[in-house]
Write an enzyme that holds these catalytic residues in place. Structure first.
Site, PDB file in Angstrom:
ATOM      1  N   LEU A 206       0.845  -1.195   0.000  1.00 59.45           N
ATOM      2  CA  LEU A 206       0.000   0.000   0.000  1.00 59.45           C
ATOM      3  C   LEU A 206       0.878   1.242   0.000  1.00 59.45           C
ATOM      4  O   LEU A 206       1.775   1.365   0.844  1.00 59.45           O
ATOM      5  CB  LEU A 206      -0.915   0.018   1.232  1.00 59.45           C
ATOM      6  CG  LEU A 206      -1.948  -1.112   1.324  1.00 59.45           C
ATOM      7  CD1 LEU A 206      -2.532  -1.181   2.731  1.00 59.45           C
ATOM      8  CD2 LEU A 206      -3.047  -0.925   0.291  1.00 59.45           C
ATOM      9  N   HIS A 207       0.631   2.158  -0.944  1.00 65.57           N
ATOM     10  CA  HIS A 207       1.427   3.379  -0.970  1.00 65.57           C
ATOM     11  C   HIS A 207       0.725   4.569  -1.610  1.00 65.57           C
ATOM     12  O   HIS A 207       1.229   5.684  -1.582  1.00 65.57           O
ATOM     13  CB  HIS A 207       2.747   3.136  -1.711  1.00 65.57           C
ATOM     14  CG  HIS A 207       2.583   3.009  -3.201  1.00 65.57           C
ATOM     15  ND1 HIS A 207       2.130   1.858  -3.809  1.00 65.57           N
ATOM     16  CD2 HIS A 207       2.769   3.902  -4.205  1.00 65.57           C
ATOM     17  CE1 HIS A 207       2.079   2.039  -5.108  1.00 65.57           C
ATOM     18  NE2 HIS A 207       2.447   3.273  -5.387  1.00 65.57           N
ATOM     19  N   ARG A 208      -0.460   4.382  -2.222  1.00 63.45           N
ATOM     20  CA  ARG A 208      -1.134   5.482  -2.912  1.00 63.45           C
ATOM     21  C   ARG A 208      -1.499   6.595  -1.937  1.00 63.45           C
ATOM     22  O   ARG A 208      -1.983   6.334  -0.834  1.00 63.45           O
ATOM     23  CB  ARG A 208      -2.401   4.976  -3.600  1.00 63.45           C
ATOM     24  CG  ARG A 208      -2.172   3.954  -4.693  1.00 63.45           C
ATOM     25  CD  ARG A 208      -1.783   4.594  -5.987  1.00 63.45           C
ATOM     26  NE  ARG A 208      -1.445   3.592  -7.000  1.00 63.45           N
ATOM     27  CZ  ARG A 208      -0.986   3.872  -8.193  1.00 63.45           C
ATOM     28  NH1 ARG A 208      -0.820   5.127  -8.565  1.00 63.45           N
ATOM     29  NH2 ARG A 208      -0.688   2.916  -9.053  1.00 63.45           N
ATOM     30  N   ARG A 241       7.396   5.748   2.072  1.00 68.88           N
ATOM     31  CA  ARG A 241       6.451   6.844   2.335  1.00 68.88           C
ATOM     32  C   ARG A 241       5.276   6.354   3.182  1.00 68.88           C
ATOM     33  O   ARG A 241       4.746   7.093   3.992  1.00 68.88           O
ATOM     34  CB  ARG A 241       5.974   7.478   1.033  1.00 68.88           C
ATOM     35  CG  ARG A 241       4.979   6.694   0.236  1.00 68.88           C
ATOM     36  CD  ARG A 241       4.684   7.391  -1.098  1.00 68.88           C
ATOM     37  NE  ARG A 241       4.273   8.771  -0.922  1.00 68.88           N
ATOM     38  CZ  ARG A 241       3.034   9.155  -0.688  1.00 68.88           C
ATOM     39  NH1 ARG A 241       2.101   8.218  -0.547  1.00 68.88           N
ATOM     40  NH2 ARG A 241       2.727  10.417  -0.577  1.00 68.88           N
ATOM     41  N   ASP A 284      -2.516  -1.552  -3.712  1.00 70.91           N
ATOM     42  CA  ASP A 284      -3.029  -0.420  -4.485  1.00 70.91           C
ATOM     43  C   ASP A 284      -2.070  -0.104  -5.631  1.00 70.91           C
ATOM     44  O   ASP A 284      -2.117   0.949  -6.245  1.00 70.91           O
ATOM     45  CB  ASP A 284      -3.282   0.810  -3.608  1.00 70.91           C
ATOM     46  CG  ASP A 284      -2.051   1.293  -2.845  1.00 70.91           C
ATOM     47  OD1 ASP A 284      -0.933   0.821  -3.145  1.00 70.91           O
ATOM     48  OD2 ASP A 284      -2.195   2.143  -1.953  1.00 70.91           O
TER      49      ASP A 284
END
Length: 364
Positions: A206-208, A241, A284
């Site tokens: 997950l990073h969006r 991030r 994502d």
């Protein structure tokens, strides 16, 4: 003298797309391919490790741009790539994917009247709040040659007025990377490091920004992952991030205590070893939707749009809301999930078709 080809890579997904084409061009010996690394992903885990896994040489040119806002990063890449082109002008610039490096080098090349090809052209989410969608649309609008992965991408380009003569469906270059390293991936069994069994765990990526950039959305994700971890072990290589956002929101200690197998980002071979042996994937990402479709593994994509609709219509991918992760995992575990099939030309020979197309263009 052989035609000089710049292959631009800036972020992790780019490396996987550039590698098979680089190897194919080197094998043929008809052109002089040079890897241009913009430095958009600039830490070892997200960059250099992938080059090693993909058997790539050190980049011939490293622009060293680093992070920053979208505008800062794009502007610095344009300046640095312009200087490189003025010093060593390529005969063709090839950009891949949809990151800031893609658009920045595309604009720079075209303003210098350098022929431009876009690999993985024509993909559309039709959501222009996504920075990647802006990069895709703008790059395709100026490219001289557009290599697409699937029929829907061809249709998107034709609907935007792109002449058919500039469009060439070549298949999915991401699958070439997997096929190229399939033996190494199969031998690694990376899941054993987490004391789980093949087919009895899930992988999470997950990073969006829409998912991880505010505490409210992160809270939903953490809650859902905690529920799933009680019934299915989850391996979660955490994007830098994403970790920063989790720490800032105070969720990092909670995630560590939840029973998830949290780890640092892993290289391509290690990651695909985890995915290929997983029961399912929660993501994502864009590329993971394609890889799971090729492998026939259920993919739960935490987004409301995808630029890869063929993974929905033909593959094993489904779009889900953040709050539906646990129930969707339960459906997948019960077998209530599409089996899917491999789309046309997702066969490991895309790089060869791209090289054929490039050779024809260079002669012209």
């Amino acid at each position: 003298m052989r035609p000089l080809i710049h292959l631009v890579a800036g972020a992790r997904p780019n490396f996987m797309k550039v590698a098979p084409l680089y190897h194919e061009l080197v094998r043929r010996g008809e052109t002089d391919p040079r890897i241009v690394h913009t430095g958009q992903h600039y830490d070892d885990a997200m960059s250099d490790g992938f080059f090693r896994d993909l058997r790539m040489p050190s980049p011939h040119h490293h622009l060293g741009v680093g992070g920053g806002s979208h505008a800062e990063q794009t502007g610095r890449i344009m300046l640095a790539y312009e200087n490189l082109c003025l010093e060593s002008r390529p005969d063709w610039t090839v950009v891949v994917g949809d990151v800031n490096s893609t658009l920045a080098c595309a604009i720079t090349a075209k303003k210098l009247c350098i022929p431009l090809a876009h690999l993985e052209a024509g993909l559309r989410s039709f959501d222009r709040t996504m920075p990647e969608e802006i990069n895709r649309v703008a790059t395709d609008a100026i490219a001289d040659l557009l290599w697409t992965p699937s029929p829907d991408a061809d249709l998107n380009l034709r609907n935007e007025g792109v002449p058919t003569s500039r469009i060439k469906m070549v298949g999915n270059i991401m699958i070439d990377a997997y096929v190229m390293l399939q033996d190494a991936i199969g031998k690694l069994t990376a899941y054993r490091e987490f004391e789980v069994k093949a087919g009895e765990y899930g992988v999470v990526t997950l990073h969006r920004p829409v998912n991880v950039d505010n505490a409210a959305s992160l809270a939903v994700l953490v809650n859902e992952l905690e529920k799933v971890a009680k019934v299915l072990p989850l391996i979660f290589p955490v994007h830098p991030r994403t970790r920063a956002r989790l720490e800032a929101a105070g969720f990092w200690p909670r995630l560590l205590a939840s029973g998830l197998h949290v780890c640092e980002p892993v290289g391509y071979v290690g990651f695909m070893s985890l995915v290929s042996n997983a029961k399912l994937v929660v993501t994502d990402s864009g590329g993971v939707q394609e890889e799971t479709t090729y492998l026939g593994i259920p993919c739960l994509t935490v987004r409301d749009t995808t630029e890869r609709p063929i993974t929905l219509t033909e593959g094993t991918n489904r779009l889900i809301a953040p709050g539906d992760i646990a129930i969707s995992v339960a459906d997948a575990m019960s077998g209530a999930f599409p089996r899917g099939k491999r789309p046309t030309l997702w066969d490991g020979y895309t790089a060869a078709r791209v090289a054929d197309s490039l050779a024809e263009a260079v002669v012209k």
